[in-house]
Design a protein around this motif. Sequence first.
Motif, PDB file in Angstrom:
ATOM      1  N   LYS A   2       0.847  -1.185   0.000  1.00 30.21           N
ATOM      2  CA  LYS A   2       0.000   0.000   0.000  1.00 30.21           C
ATOM      3  C   LYS A   2       0.888   1.243   0.000  1.00 30.21           C
ATOM      4  CE  LYS A   2      -3.971  -2.090   2.316  1.00 30.21           C
ATOM      5  NZ  LYS A   2      -4.893  -2.022   3.484  1.00 30.21           N
ATOM      6  N   GLY A   4       1.297   5.488  -0.839  1.00 31.61           N
ATOM      7  CA  GLY A   4       0.756   6.816  -1.090  1.00 31.61           C
ATOM      8  C   GLY A   4       1.730   7.609  -1.933  1.00 31.61           C
ATOM      9  N   THR A  27      -2.551   5.254  -3.608  1.00 33.73           N
ATOM     10  CA  THR A  27      -3.427   6.385  -3.278  1.00 33.73           C
ATOM     11  C   THR A  27      -2.624   7.653  -3.521  1.00 33.73           C
ATOM     12  OG1 THR A  27      -4.597   5.129  -1.583  1.00 33.73           O
ATOM     13  CG2 THR A  27      -4.791   7.523  -1.496  1.00 33.73           C
ATOM     14  N   TRP A  29      -2.301  12.095  -4.100  1.00 31.75           N
ATOM     15  CA  TRP A  29      -2.830  13.434  -3.826  1.00 31.75           C
ATOM     16  C   TRP A  29      -2.022  14.445  -4.631  1.00 31.75           C
ATOM     17  CZ3 TRP A  29      -0.550  17.922  -2.061  1.00 31.75           C
ATOM     18  CH2 TRP A  29      -1.417  19.000  -1.805  1.00 31.75           C
ATOM     19  N   LYS A  40      -6.098   7.646 -11.785  1.00 30.16           N
ATOM     20  CA  LYS A  40      -7.420   7.171 -11.355  1.00 30.16           C
ATOM     21  C   LYS A  40      -7.971   6.167 -12.356  1.00 30.16           C
ATOM     22  CE  LYS A  40     -11.944   8.853  -9.820  1.00 30.16           C
ATOM     23  NZ  LYS A  40     -12.794  10.059  -9.613  1.00 30.16           N
ATOM     24  N   ALA A  44      -5.919   3.870  -9.307  1.00 30.40           N
ATOM     25  CA  ALA A  44      -5.448   4.553  -8.106  1.00 30.40           C
ATOM     26  C   ALA A  44      -6.609   5.279  -7.430  1.00 30.40           C
ATOM     27  CB  ALA A  44      -4.343   5.546  -8.456  1.00 30.40           C
ATOM     28  N   ARG A  45      -6.530   5.364  -6.126  1.00 33.28           N
ATOM     29  CA  ARG A  45      -7.511   6.137  -5.365  1.00 33.28           C
ATOM     30  C   ARG A  45      -6.998   7.556  -5.216  1.00 33.28           C
ATOM     31  NH1 ARG A  45      -8.962   7.290   0.070  1.00 33.28           N
ATOM     32  NH2 ARG A  45      -7.042   6.347   0.849  1.00 33.28           N
ATOM     33  N   ALA A  47      -6.914  10.944  -3.134  1.00 29.55           N
ATOM     34  CA  ALA A  47      -7.171  11.469  -1.798  1.00 29.55           C
ATOM     35  C   ALA A  47      -7.474  12.959  -1.851  1.00 29.55           C
ATOM     36  CB  ALA A  47      -5.967  11.215  -0.894  1.00 29.55           C
ATOM     37  N   GLU A  52      -4.848  12.107   4.056  1.00 29.48           N
ATOM     38  CA  GLU A  52      -5.655  10.999   3.565  1.00 29.48           C
ATOM     39  C   GLU A  52      -4.826  10.071   2.679  1.00 29.48           C
ATOM     40  OE1 GLU A  52      -9.594  10.194   0.778  1.00 29.48           O
ATOM     41  OE2 GLU A  52      -9.365  12.147   1.756  1.00 29.48           O
ATOM     42  N   ALA A  53      -3.919  10.646   1.882  1.00 29.23           N
ATOM     43  CA  ALA A  53      -3.056   9.818   1.031  1.00 29.23           C
ATOM     44  C   ALA A  53      -2.135   8.944   1.868  1.00 29.23           C
ATOM     45  CB  ALA A  53      -2.239  10.700   0.096  1.00 29.23           C
TER      46      ALA A  53
END
Length: 296
Positions: A2, A4, A27, A29, A40, A44-45, A47, A52-53
């Motif tokens: 995981k 960021g 994730t 930002w 995305k 990818a998510r 943030a 949050e990332a």
Amino acid sequence: MKVGFIGLGNMGLPMAASLAAAGHELTVWNRTESKAAPLKEKGARVARSPAEAARGAEVVFSMLADDAAVTSAVFGQDGLLAGLAPGAVHVSSSTLSVALSERLAEAHASAGQRYLAAPVFGRPTAAASKQLWVVAAGPKQDMDRCRPLLETLGRGLTVLGDRAPAANVVKLSGNFLIASMMEALAESFALTRKSGIEPKVFLEVFQSVFARAPIFEGYAQLIAEEKYSPAGFKMRLGLKDVELVLGAARTAEVPMPLASLVKDQFLGGVAQGHGDLDWSALGALVAERAGLKQGD
């Protein structure tokens, strides 16, 4: 893993894409959210803040323009420091001052978090083709943990020991070499042009006799062809980097007169409105002082 990723500019976006392509759960930002769209689309998510990332990530990369941007993203409201879990690692790939790198190491340690400095050498094209060279420093256990991620980003990795700011010193020293090289290239091309020699002819001589490294040859070609836009690395960021070099030199009590000269060259370019051109536009500044016009 995981992961960021904070900062999706010219360098950050292809670096994050490489991590996503390697199968990591990403994730991201970015201050301008629309820049995250290509990632995305690849799963990818996105943030809404650096915190949050970082939340739930094992490792978080940051690739931001300067000390101010990093300070805001890490220490600001909803910053990375607030979201990163104890034991998770912040990998800073930005070109930072040595002082800020030291501050980051101390702040993360105080929060029970981990920190590596891992700036990179290479332009956006190198990032997209995974040809960056990573210079990294920090505690060995964290380096071992992050090594697969760092190796995913480029063609090589140099590990510089346990003290994270050492990587920033090496990165700044390398950028100073590039800036000095471009000043020499700019002056050589201006002299040959003013003497009636076509830039492409001198470029051929340079490529045949002097060029052995892609960075050196690439900048020579940009100056010879006067291709300073779009910028792979903006002149105003070059100015920032050389100022950081001089700051590190003052702290270490190392005189660097050529660095002062190159800083003034970049400062002149920014003052003349060229700050958003590629930093190789030193070629245009020197040519203008020599009485040459673009395209002559």
